[in-house]
Design an enzyme around this catalytic site. Sequence first.
Site, mmCIF file in Angstrom:
data_model
loop_
_atom_site.group_PDB
_atom_site.id
_atom_site.type_symbol
_atom_site.label_atom_id
_atom_site.label_comp_id
_atom_site.label_asym_id
_atom_site.label_seq_id
_atom_site.Cartn_x
_atom_site.Cartn_y
_atom_site.Cartn_z
ATOM 1 C CB THR A 1 -0.920 0.037 1.241
ATOM 2 O OG1 THR A 1 -0.123 0.116 2.418
ATOM 3 C CG2 THR A 1 -1.821 -1.188 1.298
ATOM 4 C CG ASP A 2 -1.084 4.885 -1.332
ATOM 5 O OD1 ASP A 2 -1.713 4.718 -0.257
ATOM 6 O OD2 ASP A 2 -1.634 5.296 -2.363
ATOM 7 C CD GLN A 3 2.421 9.732 3.465
ATOM 8 O OE1 GLN A 3 2.749 10.089 2.346
ATOM 9 N NE2 GLN A 3 2.660 10.451 4.537
ATOM 10 C CB VAL B 1 -4.849 3.315 -1.514
ATOM 11 C CG1 VAL B 1 -5.383 2.861 -2.857
ATOM 12 C CG2 VAL B 1 -5.888 4.151 -0.768
#
Length: 152
Positions: free
Chosen positions: A25-27, A30
């Site tokens: 996931t990103d920050q 997501v």
Amino acid sequence: MAPRRSAPTRAEPYVHEVLVRYAETDQMGVVHHANFLLYLEDARTVMLRDLGLPYGEVERSGVALPVREVRLQYKSPALYEDVLRVSLWVERVRAASVTFGYEIHRSVEGEAGAPLVSAQVELACMDLATRRPRVFPDELREIFGPRSHGKR
């Protein structure tokens, strides 16, 4: 190589569950779009193993199945710690290629929620020694089902 069953269909797809890991996931929590390709490949290789033909055994027989084309349609994001249901089926089999269809849903109480991604992946059949296309060996043809000539 001795397969036990035939390929899944759209009406009766193979289902593989994946837990979204933090590293995917990103920050904002997501899932990065490229990780969906990993989920598709994981489901496909697990399906082959469950059908009695592990991918390692396919390669040891001198055959490879490189990805020839990928189409993804993103509909909604997947999030950290989601359990995803990856459904896949054989859409089309040709002499030296097979196309799989996929849908990825968030698992809600063990059932598929709204679709997050739909995809198609076409694999070519290749001779590992020559790196040239070849027709499917009988074992793979039995798993993938009868040859069809669907339009692209």
